[in-house]
Design a protein around this motif. Sequence first.
Motif, short mmCIF file in Angstrom:
data_model
loop_
_atom_site.label_atom_id
_atom_site.label_comp_id
_atom_site.label_asym_id
_atom_site.label_seq_id
_atom_site.Cartn_x
_atom_site.Cartn_y
_atom_site.Cartn_z
N UNK A 166 31.65 24.65 62.72
CA UNK A 166 30.52 25.35 62.11
C UNK A 166 29.91 24.53 60.98
N UNK A 168 29.99 21.24 61.18
CA UNK A 168 29.63 19.98 61.81
C UNK A 168 28.20 19.61 61.48
N UNK A 169 28.03 18.61 60.68
CA UNK A 169 26.68 18.33 60.17
C UNK A 169 25.78 17.71 61.22
N UNK A 170 25.23 18.59 62.04
CA UNK A 170 24.31 18.06 63.05
C UNK A 170 23.13 17.40 62.37
N UNK A 172 23.25 15.74 59.59
CA UNK A 172 23.60 14.42 59.04
C UNK A 172 23.93 13.45 60.16
N UNK A 173 23.04 13.25 61.03
CA UNK A 173 23.37 12.34 62.13
C UNK A 173 23.38 10.92 61.62
#
Lengths: 177, 628, 102
Positions: A166, A168-170, A172-173
């Motif tokens: 939850x 998971x820094x989508x 911050x790719x």
Amino acid sequence: MNAVFYISAGVAVLATVMVIVAKNAIHGLLSLLVSLLAVSLIFYVMGAPFIAALEIIIYGGAIMVLFIFVVMLLNLGPAMVDQERQWLPARIWIGPGILALVLVVEMGYVIVRRPNAGISGSVVTPQEVGLALFGLYLLGVELASMLLLVGLVGAYYLGQRRIPPEKGPVAQRGRLP
Amino acid sequence: MLMELWVVPALPLAGFCVLALVGKRLSRWLVAGIGAGSVGLAMVGAIYFSHDFMAFEPTGHLYRESLWTWLNVGGFSPDIGLYLDPLSVVMMLVVTIVGFLIHVYSIQYMAGDEAYSRFFAYMNLFVSSMLILVLADDLLILYLGWEGVGLCSYLLIGFWYQSAANARAAIKAFVVTRVGDTAMAIGLFLLFTQLGTLDIQEVLVRAVRQWPVGSATAIAAAGLLLAGAVGKSAQLPLQVWLPDAMAGPTPVSALIHAATMVTAGVYLIARMHDLFIIAPPVQTAVAVIGAATLVLAGCSAMTQFDIKRVLAYSTISQVGYMFLALGVHAWSAALFHFMTHAFFKSLLFMGAGAVIISMHHEQNMFKMGGLRKQLPFTFWTFLIGACSLASLPLVTSGFYSKGLILWSVWATGHPVLWGAALLGEFITSVYTFRMVFLTFFGEPKGEVSARPGPIILGPLVILAFFSTVAGCVHIPRPLGHFRLFARLVEQALPVPPMQPLPIATEVVFQLLMQGSVLLGVAFAYVLFLRRNDLVAAWTARPAGNALHRFWFSGWGFDWVYTTLLAKPYVWFAHASRDDAFEWIYRGIGAINRGLHEQLSRTQTGLVRWYAVGIVIGAVLLLGLVVFL
Amino acid sequence: MATIPIHYGLLLAALLFVVGLVGVLVRRNILFILMSIEIMLNAAGLAFVVGGARWGRADGQVMVIIILTVAAAEVAVGLALVLRFHGWFKSLDADRASEMRG
């Protein structure tokens, strides 16, 4: 015996095609299971009962169960089917289809250029397989065990949840864990 | 038992490796321990080996240690080996002892620096290279050490590389010495092609056997080696780099640019003495270069403001004395002065360093003054060093070493050179005491911010001791005739061809020299302590001012080199910037860049795209196999 | 006893392999990509068994066992990666993982 081979072959190809066109993951897996069973039958016909059994136990059993568990864990709903439909327009099949056709023609040419021969289907017993496996191919067995160990460690490492999904820094790719 | 001599250069090298690899992760004390400790152990080793060497007196007064054969091709099999004879013993001892003291000094001097481990790594590499240089038994190995010390000099002059001026000074030193080094490399090629070996002893034997005295080849070879020595030792006309080299930290100036590296040229000439003896014109050139350098550099030293630049010019001048001695075949005198100079000049540099850090990194002597009261320890040690430099009579080591040089010059029949050396004595004492008076006497002009600590003062005291007593190893005839040093060195180097003059003459010449020294001190006392207005009045006049500026700029050598060499070269480089070749290379660059950009587009990051690539490759390969 | 022509067995293996290959190339869902890879491995195993059966030797079957271990290891790591992938990208789209584009 021949009829069993041809029927199984037909089922295997059909089921395999159904795997790759399936929209729903569970449907795909079930088709794959059918394909594996058909291939297993072919193994049996060709006189490899041991491998036929392994095919069902490991492929049809263990690996498929793993897949199904993952599908369950991911909890993919009907939204995924729509997604798949969107990802798979008809035209996307053209390019890979042509490539595959060329490849299969080439492989077929290679195969049929060689003299044909019959497979009698005389049984190679598990005993013979075991002797070969732990005699001539002992080193291969060692390597395979090493590989499994690596797979075990790798799966364990990748499986631990260091970053909760939850969080998971989508966004911050560019910074993979 | 003479064995395992390689340990001496290997220890600092090991220290360098450790510091270079993991130095950043070590604590400061550990860095200092490794940096100074490795040199300290090398010093212990050097003392041990020297003691053994003198105690056992190996046959022929030399000891060779062959480490391994580098390569073996068609009769050319250079051995990597070490060579110890009285000459290298003296060099090795001085390098390790002075090196160790300066390392200890640096522990505190550099304490505030961020790049602490880098500093000690470079210093260790330097000591190691210098030891390789002096212990080499092969000119190739010698050249390795020669270039190694050049590299370390470059790295340490530019140690504070954030400042452009320092980087420029480092490059200048590197480029100028490169001129000499290139000449030396050509000289080595010449020796190898003519004599078929680079083993030093073998070269000397074959050179003497093969070449008659004064033959052109011998002159060329010796001349090329001399060019190398001149570059490294900052003699005319390649002396311009040394004053700028003071941009480095003061311990560096003390170790590299005063005590050891700049005397590598002296060592080279002494080491190759047989070659120089069969080339009399080169030998004369050595003497003339030495004499000219000592006077010119001395004049420049009298006009500098920066205390370190005074010492730099003084170093050039003192090395000039050594060259002068070499030129008149007074090998042991040159080596003797090398030894005493290493002690008192590093003492002076380190004293100057102590003054500089006490004065907020102020190097201008005119902003100092009156430090005698505030820094008594530094003052007394500095004064001892200064007296030794000016060679005040009897109690200083400089008196004995320089006295020996002057006497040798006269006794070998070179009155003109002797006159120059005598003038140099006067100049030396003038600039030395100018420095002392400006720095330590008179009115205090700046405040003392920090007092040097015990780790800084300890080495100063030890070096002050050496500067005083090191002269006792060779006492001239009028005072007792004690020739320990000369006897040792003459096991390796020939005895100078001195005329047998009566002792009375020698006494007279000693007195003459002392007269000029004391005159110089008095001169400095009057001009720089009592009557400052006199100097001001002189420099106010156009002629005096011009002379002052001329001397201050080091006789305009920089200007000449810039105008004659650098500027035309830069102009040419600019002029040929856009020629056809440039276009070709730019074109190649552009094409590669374009191709690269096209190729980088195929890196889409999509796994399936890569799979397609594999499949296409498989199809093509299979097609190749099937249909061909 | 009727025999099966070896060509047919090998052709079947080639066909299954190519179908798996098309799956790898076409599907964007990495789960299906993994399945397709399983199909391809299986097809390779089939070819080995056919070869072994032609000569009546056990070597082909030994190879299949080794392929099985490869497949098992691959699927274990692969599925762990799939879980990780989904946790990170909130999707199973293989094309999302294109951070390393040039």
